[in-house]
Design an enzyme around this catalytic site. Structure first.
Site, PDB file in Angstrom:
ATOM      1  N   ASP A  43      10.886  59.627  54.097  1.00 22.96           N
ATOM      2  CA  ASP A  43       9.814  59.237  53.054  1.00 22.96           C
ATOM      3  C   ASP A  43      10.742  59.132  51.524  1.00 22.96           C
ATOM      4  O   ASP A  43      10.158  58.672  50.553  1.00 22.96           O
ATOM      5  CB  ASP A  43       8.632  59.841  53.010  1.00 22.96           C
ATOM      6  CG  ASP A  43       8.484  61.318  52.937  1.00 22.96           C
ATOM      7  OD1 ASP A  43       9.688  61.983  52.710  1.00 22.96           O
ATOM      8  OD2 ASP A  43       7.573  61.949  53.017  1.00 22.96           O
ATOM      9  N   ASP A  82       9.706  59.909  58.985  1.00 26.43           N
ATOM     10  CA  ASP A  82       8.780  60.735  58.397  1.00 26.43           C
ATOM     11  C   ASP A  82       7.398  60.065  58.611  1.00 26.43           C
ATOM     12  O   ASP A  82       7.143  58.856  58.557  1.00 26.43           O
ATOM     13  CB  ASP A  82       9.086  60.750  56.920  1.00 26.43           C
ATOM     14  CG  ASP A  82       9.991  62.007  56.592  1.00 26.43           C
ATOM     15  OD1 ASP A  82      10.043  62.813  57.436  1.00 26.43           O
ATOM     16  OD2 ASP A  82      10.752  61.937  55.776  1.00 26.43           O
ATOM     17  N   LYS A 110       8.653  63.179  61.969  1.00 26.20           N
ATOM     18  CA  LYS A 110       8.765  64.570  61.385  1.00 26.20           C
ATOM     19  C   LYS A 110       7.455  64.807  60.506  1.00 26.20           C
ATOM     20  O   LYS A 110       6.961  63.884  59.594  1.00 26.20           O
ATOM     21  CB  LYS A 110      10.054  64.371  60.448  1.00 26.20           C
ATOM     22  CG  LYS A 110      10.472  65.510  59.472  1.00 26.20           C
ATOM     23  CD  LYS A 110      11.583  65.693  59.151  1.00 26.20           C
ATOM     24  CE  LYS A 110      11.934  64.815  57.962  1.00 26.20           C
ATOM     25  NZ  LYS A 110      11.310  64.980  56.565  1.00 26.20           N
ATOM     26  N   GLU A 112       5.794  67.490  57.387  1.00 23.63           N
ATOM     27  CA  GLU A 112       6.058  68.684  56.689  1.00 23.63           C
ATOM     28  C   GLU A 112       4.854  69.351  56.637  1.00 23.63           C
ATOM     29  O   GLU A 112       3.820  69.112  56.636  1.00 23.63           O
ATOM     30  CB  GLU A 112       6.363  68.114  55.211  1.00 23.63           C
ATOM     31  CG  GLU A 112       7.741  67.246  54.897  1.00 23.63           C
ATOM     32  CD  GLU A 112       7.581  66.879  53.686  1.00 23.63           C
ATOM     33  OE1 GLU A 112       6.958  67.174  52.483  1.00 23.63           O
ATOM     34  OE2 GLU A 112       8.495  65.681  53.563  1.00 23.63           O
ATOM     35  N   GLU A 179      14.682  72.773  54.687  1.00 23.22           N
ATOM     36  CA  GLU A 179      15.119  72.275  53.428  1.00 23.22           C
ATOM     37  C   GLU A 179      15.158  73.378  52.270  1.00 23.22           C
ATOM     38  O   GLU A 179      14.060  74.000  52.354  1.00 23.22           O
ATOM     39  CB  GLU A 179      14.384  71.065  53.120  1.00 23.22           C
ATOM     40  CG  GLU A 179      14.895  70.453  51.688  1.00 23.22           C
ATOM     41  CD  GLU A 179      14.435  69.167  51.262  1.00 23.22           C
ATOM     42  OE1 GLU A 179      13.644  68.487  52.291  1.00 23.22           O
ATOM     43  OE2 GLU A 179      14.551  68.542  50.085  1.00 23.22           O
TER      44      GLU A 179
HETATM   45  O1  KIV Z   1      12.607  62.208  53.639  1.00 26.38           O
HETATM   46  C1  KIV Z   1      13.567  62.673  53.563  1.00 26.38           C
HETATM   47  O2  KIV Z   1      14.682  61.822  53.422  1.00 26.38           O
HETATM   48  C2  KIV Z   1      13.806  63.924  54.248  1.00 26.38           C
HETATM   49  C3  KIV Z   1      15.260  64.495  53.882  1.00 26.38           C
HETATM   50  C4  KIV Z   1      15.439  65.155  52.415  1.00 26.38           C
HETATM   51  C5  KIV Z   1      15.338  65.753  55.004  1.00 26.38           C
HETATM   52  O3  KIV Z   1      12.820  64.446  54.582  1.00 26.38           O
END
Ligand code: KIV
Length: 263
Positions: A43, A82, A110, A112, A179
């Site tokens: 994202d 994401d 993914k 968070e 991260e």
């Molecule tokens: O959104 C993204 O590009 C990420 C990376 C920074 C790992 O989550």
């Protein structure tokens, strides 16, 4: 064709995993042909493509559009997408959002957060959606964290992050991305779980590395270069070579070096 089994086997064999963000078909073809194991439709596209100052404005439709583009160019890398801000605030919403990006071509989503994601991760895994849990510095929480700040600096926070990784694995996470943490904590998290751990700004001991493609190509809208970035275009004749040099540096564990790490 790289699959989740391939990536698990790489962790078992001690082979480092290379991952780059990617948002379109042409870069997907070049990166996958250069040997990048995983392409992340991050994202961050909200920042590097759309010009926002955070990832918060990105929508599931945006993610699905770019995932479909990357899928068309991909030549065998594993695709992770994401789920954007507020698109997985309940298990039901997460299932709907995940369905959209998986149908567009993602192999994994993914998310968070912290251990409060466990129920959602279990539900996604039960429905055939492999999940990467993104912990540590989580950009969707920028307003809670008060900026892009290194996480896990105190012993208590570090122990909490290790415990979080364990709980997320038990809940069904098939991968962890960590991260912006001190390098010893990246190492401790990697040792604490049996699934692959990918790091960004988390030191050299994680099972693999990821960078934002624009950062490692040395192109920036703001001029800000995070500490954990190396410019792989430096001395490279073209972008394909820069990607290949990145893959090699990750595999040889020469990237990240100490100057890219938080202590
Ligand atoms: O959104 C993204 O590009 C990420 C990376 C920074 C790992 O989550």
């Amino acid at each position: 064709m790289t699959t989740l089994s391939t990536l698990n086997e790489m962790k078992r064999q001690g082979e480092k995993i290379s991952m780059l963000t990617c948002y379109d078909a042409t870069f997907a073809a070049v990166a996958s042909q250069a040997g990048v194991d995983m392409l992340l439709i991050g994202d961050t596209l909200g920042m590097v493509l759309q010009g926002h100052d955070s990832t918060l404005p990105v929508t599931v439709n945006d993610m699905a559009y770019h995932t479909a583009s990357v899928k068309r160019g991909n030549r065998g890398s594993f695709i992770v997408t994401d789920l954007p801000f507020m698109s997985y605030s309940s298990p039901e919403q997460a299932l709907r959002s995940a369905a959209q990006v998986m149908q567009a071509g993602a192999h994994m989503v993914k998310l968070e957060g912290d251990a409060s994601l466990c129920g959602t991760i279990t539900e996604l895994a039960r429905n055939g959606v492999p999940v990467c849990a993104h912990i540590g510095l989580t950009p969707q929480f920028i307003n809670v964290m008060g900026g892009f700040k290194v996480q896990g600096r105190s012993v208590e926070q570090a122990q909490q992050l290790v415990e979080t990784a364990r709980q997320l694995e038990v809940a069904g996470a098939a991968m962890v991305l960590v991260e912006g943490v001190p390098a010893p904590l990246g190492e401790a998290i990697t040792a604490a779980v049996s699934v692959p751990v990918i790091g960004i700004g988390a030191g050299p001991a994680t099972d693999g590395q990821v960078l934002v493609m624009h950062d490692m190509l040395g192109v920036s809208m703001t001029g800000h270069v995070p500490k954990f970035v190396r410019n792989f275009m430096d001395g490279a004749p073209d972008i394909a070579s820069a990607f290949a040099r990145y893959v090699e540096a990750v595999k040889q564990n020469t990237f990240p070096a100490s100057e890219h790490c938080y202590r």
